[in-house]
Scaffold this motif. Structure first.
Motif, PDB file in Angstrom:
ATOM      1  N   PRO A 165     -27.687  10.186   7.838  1.00 59.35           N
ATOM      2  CA  PRO A 165     -27.165  11.267   6.998  1.00 59.35           C
ATOM      3  C   PRO A 165     -28.211  11.706   5.976  1.00 59.35           C
ATOM      4  CG  PRO A 165     -25.639   9.414   7.060  1.00 59.35           C
ATOM      5  CD  PRO A 165     -26.855   8.982   7.792  1.00 59.35           C
ATOM      6  N   GLU A 166     -28.328  13.006   5.810  1.00 54.39           N
ATOM      7  CA  GLU A 166     -29.290  13.545   4.850  1.00 54.39           C
ATOM      8  C   GLU A 166     -28.555  14.311   3.766  1.00 54.39           C
ATOM      9  OE1 GLU A 166     -32.897  14.762   7.777  1.00 54.39           O
ATOM     10  OE2 GLU A 166     -33.059  15.313   5.652  1.00 54.39           O
ATOM     11  N   PHE A 167     -28.540  13.731   2.572  1.00 60.02           N
ATOM     12  CA  PHE A 167     -27.933  14.419   1.445  1.00 60.02           C
ATOM     13  C   PHE A 167     -28.987  14.491   0.344  1.00 60.02           C
ATOM     14  CE2 PHE A 167     -24.412  11.726   3.282  1.00 60.02           C
ATOM     15  CZ  PHE A 167     -23.850  12.743   4.028  1.00 60.02           C
ATOM     16  N   LYS A 168     -29.141  15.690  -0.213  1.00 67.25           N
ATOM     17  CA  LYS A 168     -30.196  15.891  -1.216  1.00 67.25           C
ATOM     18  C   LYS A 168     -30.159  14.835  -2.314  1.00 67.25           C
ATOM     19  CE  LYS A 168     -31.349  20.787  -1.156  1.00 67.25           C
ATOM     20  NZ  LYS A 168     -30.113  21.547  -0.827  1.00 67.25           N
ATOM     21  N   HIS A 169     -28.963  14.606  -2.862  1.00 70.04           N
ATOM     22  CA  HIS A 169     -28.876  13.732  -4.032  1.00 70.04           C
ATOM     23  C   HIS A 169     -29.045  12.253  -3.678  1.00 70.04           C
ATOM     24  CE1 HIS A 169     -24.854  13.874  -2.326  1.00 70.04           C
ATOM     25  NE2 HIS A 169     -24.630  12.703  -2.887  1.00 70.04           N
ATOM     26  N   CYS A 170     -29.144  11.916  -2.386  1.00 67.04           N
ATOM     27  CA  CYS A 170     -29.283  10.506  -2.010  1.00 67.04           C
ATOM     28  C   CYS A 170     -30.738  10.130  -1.725  1.00 67.04           C
ATOM     29  CB  CYS A 170     -28.434  10.188  -0.791  1.00 67.04           C
ATOM     30  SG  CYS A 170     -26.676  10.338  -1.102  1.00 67.04           S
ATOM     31  N   GLY A 171     -31.613  11.096  -1.761  1.00 66.98           N
ATOM     32  CA  GLY A 171     -33.019  10.792  -1.497  1.00 66.98           C
ATOM     33  C   GLY A 171     -33.301  10.691  -0.012  1.00 66.98           C
ATOM     34  N   LYS A 172     -34.511  10.207   0.302  1.00 69.79           N
ATOM     35  CA  LYS A 172     -34.955  10.163   1.681  1.00 69.79           C
ATOM     36  C   LYS A 172     -34.173   9.107   2.468  1.00 69.79           C
ATOM     37  CE  LYS A 172     -39.542   9.939   3.829  1.00 69.79           C
ATOM     38  NZ  LYS A 172     -39.008   9.592   5.068  1.00 69.79           N
ATOM     39  N   PRO A 173     -33.653   9.473   3.637  1.00 73.57           N
ATOM     40  CA  PRO A 173     -32.908   8.495   4.432  1.00 73.57           C
ATOM     41  C   PRO A 173     -33.779   7.279   4.771  1.00 73.57           C
ATOM     42  CG  PRO A 173     -32.598  10.682   5.334  1.00 73.57           C
ATOM     43  CD  PRO A 173     -33.617  10.811   4.255  1.00 73.57           C
ATOM     44  N   ASN A 174     -33.292   6.109   4.444  1.00 74.48           N
ATOM     45  CA  ASN A 174     -34.046   4.901   4.698  1.00 74.48           C
ATOM     46  C   ASN A 174     -33.074   3.724   4.739  1.00 74.48           C
ATOM     47  OD1 ASN A 174     -35.627   2.665   4.714  1.00 74.48           O
ATOM     48  ND2 ASN A 174     -36.696   3.099   2.785  1.00 74.48           N
ATOM     49  N   LEU A 175     -32.991   3.121   5.922  1.00 73.21           N
ATOM     50  CA  LEU A 175     -32.014   2.051   6.110  1.00 73.21           C
ATOM     51  C   LEU A 175     -32.280   0.836   5.224  1.00 73.21           C
ATOM     52  CD1 LEU A 175     -31.343   1.879   9.933  1.00 73.21           C
ATOM     53  CD2 LEU A 175     -29.669   2.243   8.135  1.00 73.21           C
ATOM     54  N   LYS A 176     -33.530   0.714   4.770  1.00 74.78           N
ATOM     55  CA  LYS A 176     -33.867  -0.472   3.976  1.00 74.78           C
ATOM     56  C   LYS A 176     -33.586  -0.250   2.492  1.00 74.78           C
ATOM     57  CE  LYS A 176     -37.062  -2.571   7.131  1.00 74.78           C
ATOM     58  NZ  LYS A 176     -37.845  -1.559   7.901  1.00 74.78           N
ATOM     59  N   ASP A 177     -33.212   0.985   2.152  1.00 72.72           N
ATOM     60  CA  ASP A 177     -33.019   1.341   0.751  1.00 72.72           C
ATOM     61  C   ASP A 177     -31.526   1.249   0.397  1.00 72.72           C
ATOM     62  OD1 ASP A 177     -32.796   2.516  -1.686  1.00 72.72           O
ATOM     63  OD2 ASP A 177     -33.866   4.363  -1.167  1.00 72.72           O
ATOM     64  N   ASP A 178     -31.163   0.201  -0.337  1.00 69.61           N
ATOM     65  CA  ASP A 178     -29.751  -0.012  -0.654  1.00 69.61           C
ATOM     66  C   ASP A 178     -29.162   1.145  -1.451  1.00 69.61           C
ATOM     67  OD1 ASP A 178     -29.751  -2.347   0.686  1.00 69.61           O
ATOM     68  OD2 ASP A 178     -30.015  -3.625  -1.089  1.00 69.61           O
ATOM     69  N   ALA A 179     -29.981   1.738  -2.313  1.00 68.56           N
ATOM     70  CA  ALA A 179     -29.470   2.843  -3.134  1.00 68.56           C
ATOM     71  C   ALA A 179     -29.133   4.040  -2.249  1.00 68.56           C
ATOM     72  CB  ALA A 179     -30.501   3.236  -4.184  1.00 68.56           C
ATOM     73  N   TYR A 180     -29.994   4.295  -1.266  1.00 74.93           N
ATOM     74  CA  TYR A 180     -29.694   5.396  -0.328  1.00 74.93           C
ATOM     75  C   TYR A 180     -28.393   5.110   0.424  1.00 74.93           C
ATOM     76  CZ  TYR A 180     -29.427   7.683   4.154  1.00 74.93           C
ATOM     77  OH  TYR A 180     -28.952   8.341   5.252  1.00 74.93           O
ATOM     78  N   LEU A 181     -28.277   3.892   0.936  1.00 74.13           N
ATOM     79  CA  LEU A 181     -27.095   3.547   1.727  1.00 74.13           C
ATOM     80  C   LEU A 181     -25.830   3.707   0.896  1.00 74.13           C
ATOM     81  CD1 LEU A 181     -28.291   0.404   3.698  1.00 74.13           C
ATOM     82  CD2 LEU A 181     -27.753   2.664   4.612  1.00 74.13           C
ATOM     83  N   ALA A 182     -25.841   3.166  -0.310  1.00 77.59           N
ATOM     84  CA  ALA A 182     -24.659   3.247  -1.171  1.00 77.59           C
ATOM     85  C   ALA A 182     -24.319   4.710  -1.438  1.00 77.59           C
ATOM     86  CB  ALA A 182     -24.916   2.504  -2.476  1.00 77.59           C
TER      87      ALA A 182
END
Ligand SMILES: Cc1cc2nc3c(=O)[nH]c(=O)nc-3n(C[C@H](O)[C@H](O)[C@H](O)COP(=O)(O)OP(=O)(O)OC[C@H]3O[C@@H](n4cnc5c(N)ncnc54)[C@H](O)[C@@H]3O)c2cc1C
Ligand SMILES: *[C@@H]1O[C@H](CO)[C@@H](O)[C@H](O)[C@H]1NC(C)=O
Ligand SMILES: *[C@@H]1O[C@H](CO)[C@@H](O)[C@H](O)[C@H]1NC(C)=O
Ligand SMILES: *[C@@H]1O[C@H](CO)[C@@H](O)[C@H](O)[C@H]1NC(C)=O
Length: 631
Positions: free
Chosen positions: A531-548
């Motif tokens: 999923p690509e959402f502007k406010h979530c930053g670059k999609p990255n499975l290793k990034d917990d902040a992105y996932l949350a």
């Protein structure tokens, strides 16, 4: 099919259908079919003054109880349903989403959420609930995936005595007839008969039916594509799962899903239970009849108030000789109890029109599953359901004449459960449609496009992996807006308010991502689209902040609200383990609101087992003929 005129005609038709979509045309013309043409035995317009049992709500549980309790002609039963009958469209499995936001749907909206639903309009989740004969059982997606043993042992531990896996299992096996070799011998002892009655074995007693007739009928579902389904099962093996164990109850496995579909039609408790009972002299069903509150006897001292009957919003009162049984669902039942003066004492004080009856935690403990979508596209052909395949006249013909084809399936073709508490559903739809799926999820357009970047291509092959935390810890509430029974209640699920749930959801999402990377999926040319959402930053499975962030933005309801009138022991429970409302007599609740904690799967079949077992108990508690048999 080789005839040229037929092909030409089919082409012409097919393009006409493309404009509106076959489903919509059918929907509009057939939604009201039943209202005009179907004969309706057993449906009455005016009730008698008294019945032995009054059942409020003709949903999954209400249909079971009405049918079971009226088996004996000496017992009179009234079933009250707020909505009308569903149209023909409800019987077509793949058409289920089209019923949402119609007259057949309560179409609730949750309160704005703070920790989730951030990519939904108003941060509010759309909560469909069936409104009409059959209730949510006529609107649901029919997946049969009834949890794991530890679910029921957890219930037992939480004080719901007598609901362990050991008790539920034989009932479930009877309902699906998956162990017909256990049939009880004809001349078994009275003690054995009692046990049989309580565990539900009675349904399949050999003297009644030579062969076990399943009440929960299950189709393997015509898999949208056998190739995709087996790839998913193989992916599970690659990840180290063992699905060779007991199909239903394995704690770890990827398997083909099963759905309550029979001969290409929805098989809800309306079909399995109520329909065969309609027309019995002792069973009256009233449609379009909303219950406003429960009527209690005068206050004779603490614990002695008895539920005498119900007030209808039309102004009428109907009385119950034995019991009022509330089956109005996880939203309707707490609402009705609160309106009847059963609820937290401090809370109820603000409603001066509601006379207080008993202090109970009604409306608390609301739980639900969340589903987090992960879209995967395939480069190989013929793997999934796509809009362009669906729109063909051939599919419509296959369904109408043979009850088979894509319309006879649910598109949920496989499911996985994984330790600990992770679940995945494989929704084999390559082309999620914004006007249908975007709408029913209440997604903002940018959320939809962030999830499904290829949605514009109506022949794109792909699937949606819906990952879920099966035992969420967050709990919400159902409360009243005011004391008017016709007002919609306030629903606040408080999704992801417990940080443990975000972690659990993220783990499940990562598992789904691992599935797309397996060799089995790679063979299909799988490509995962994070999923690509502007406010979530670059999609990255290793990034917990992105996932949350992605989960808080786009995970939507799994449609399994429950727990708002929980059974158990002690002060945090509304019901006794026998499902009797505490603090009064003659009042019971039987529906998904009784579940103390979630089912790690889909709740409908479990609820059928709960209702069957309660019916067994009621039949013992209120015998219509005197026998010494059980003593
Ligand atoms: C879109 C969707 C998809 C789902 N998918 C699945 C799935 O794939 N598998 C699965 O197992 N489960 C699924 N579920 C969940 C499952 O269908 C429900 O858990 C189950 O049907 C709940 O049954 P119930 O008896 O508790 O309530 P319901 O079936 O909701 O019945 C409540 C009934 O009471 C009536 N009512 C309410 N208030 C009043 C009143 N005051 N007076 C009179 N009548 C009243 C309502 O109109 C309704 O008919 C899904 C649910 C939805 C909505
Ligand atoms: C959002 O909420 C407002 C006020 O509660 C309401 O008027 C509006 O219709 C809602 N919008 C959507 C898209 O649901
Ligand atoms: C895909 O399905 C169509 C129609 O069923 C068939 O004609 C075609 O050969 C299939 N293609 C492949 C690669 O299997
Ligand atoms: C749409 O999907 C089909 C099937 O995967 C593919 O062949 C085609 O190139 C796609 N079209 C576009 C415009 O991407």
């Amino acid at each position: 099919m080789g005839r040229p005129w037929f092909t030409a005609l089919a082409r012409a038709f097919s393009s006409a259908m493309t404009v509106l979509g076959a489903g919509c045309v059918l929907g509009l013309s057939l939604l009201t079919w039943n209202t005009w043409f179907a004969a309706r035995p057993g449906i009455v317009l005016k009730p008698e003054t008294h019945y032995d049992f009054i059942i409020v709500g003709a949903g999954t549980a209400g249909c079971v109880l009405a049918a079971r309790l009226s088996e004996d002609p000496a017992r009179s039963v009234l079933l009250l349903e707020s909505g009308p009958e569903f149209g023909w469209l409800a019987s077509v499995p793949l058409a289920a989403p089209l019923l949402q936001n119609t007259v057949s749907d309560w179409a609730f909206r949750t309160e704005s959420q703070h920790a989730s639903q951030l990519g939904l309009k108003n941060h509010s989740s759309a909560w469909p609930r069936g409104r009409g004969l059959g209730g949510s059982g006529q609107l649901n997606y029919m997946v049969h995936f009834p949890g794991v043993p530890s679910d029921f042992d957890r219930w037992e531990k939480e004080g719901a005595h007598g609901w362990s896996y050991e008790t539920i299992r034989p009932i479930m096996e009877r309902l699906t007839c998956e162990r017909p070799h256990d049939l009880v011998p004809r001349n078994s002892s009275p003690r054995a008969s009692y046990r049989i009655l309580m565990t539900g074995d009675r349904l399949c007693l050999p003297q009644r039916t030579k062969k076990c007739v399943p009440k929960i009928r299950l189709a393997g579902g015509e898999p949208t594509s056998e190739t995709l389904t087996s790839a998913f099962v193989d992916a599970g093996k690659e990840l180290g799962g063992d699905s060779s164990k007991d199909q239903e109850w394995a704690e770890k496995g990827f398997r083909r899903s099963r759905s309550s579909i029979w001969k290409g039609r929805r098989w809800s408790t309306l079909e399995s239970h109520l329909r065969p009972a309609l027309g019995r002299d002792n069973l009256h069903v009233m449609l379009n009849t909303h219950v406003g509150r429960v009527v209690f006897s005068a206050d004779l001292g603490p614990g002695t108030r008895r539920a005498e009957g119900v007030f209808l919003t039309s102004g009428a009162i109907v009385l119950a000789r034995h019991e009022v049984i509330i089956c109005a669902g996880a939203v309707g039942s707490p609402q009705l109890l609160l309106l009847s003066g059963l609820g937290p004492k401090q809370y109820l004080k603000q409603f001066e029109w509601i006379p207080f009856v008993a202090d109970l935690p009604v409306g608390h403990n609301l739980h639900d599953h969340l589903n987090m979508p992960l879209y995967v596209s395939f480069s190989k052909p013929n793997l999934s359901l796509t809009l362009s395949k669906l729109r063909s006249i051939r599919q419509l013909g296959r369904y109408l004449f043979y009850k088979e084809g894509l319309l006879a399936s649910t598109a949920v073709s496989a499911a996985a459960i994984w330790p600990s508490n992770m679940g995945i559903l494989l929704f084999a739809m390559g082309t999620p449609e914004e006007s249908v799926l975007g709408n029913i999820a209440n997604y903002m357009p940018e959320t939809f496009h962030g999830l499904f970047p290829l949605a514009k291509n109506s022949s794109q092959e792909g699937a949606v992996l819906l990952s879920s935390c099966l035992q969420p810890h967050s709990r919400g509430t159902v409360t009243l807006q005011d004391s008017n029974p016709l007002s919609v209640p306030l629903i606040d699920p408080r999704y992801l308010s417990d940080p443990k749930d975000v972690k659990c959801m993220a783990q499940a999402f990562k598992l789904a991502a691992r599935v797309t990377k397996t060799r089995a999926f790679k063979r299909l040319g799988a490509k995962m689209h994070l999923p690509e959402f502007k406010h979530c930053g670059k999609p990255n499975l290793k990034d917990d902040a992105y996932l949350a962030c992605a989960i808080r933005t786009s995970a939507i309801t799994g449609y399994h609200p429950a727990g708002t009138c929980r059974m158990g022991s002690g002060r945090q429970s509304v019901l006794t383990p026998e499902l009797l409302v505490r603090g009064v007599t003659g009042l019971r609740v039987v529906d998904s609101s009784v579940f103390p904690t979630p089912v790690s799967g889909t709740p409908n079949s479990v609820l059928i087992a709960v209702a069957e077992r309660t019916a067994n108990r009621l039949i013992i508690d209120y015998p219509t003929v005197k026998y010494d048999y059980f003593y």
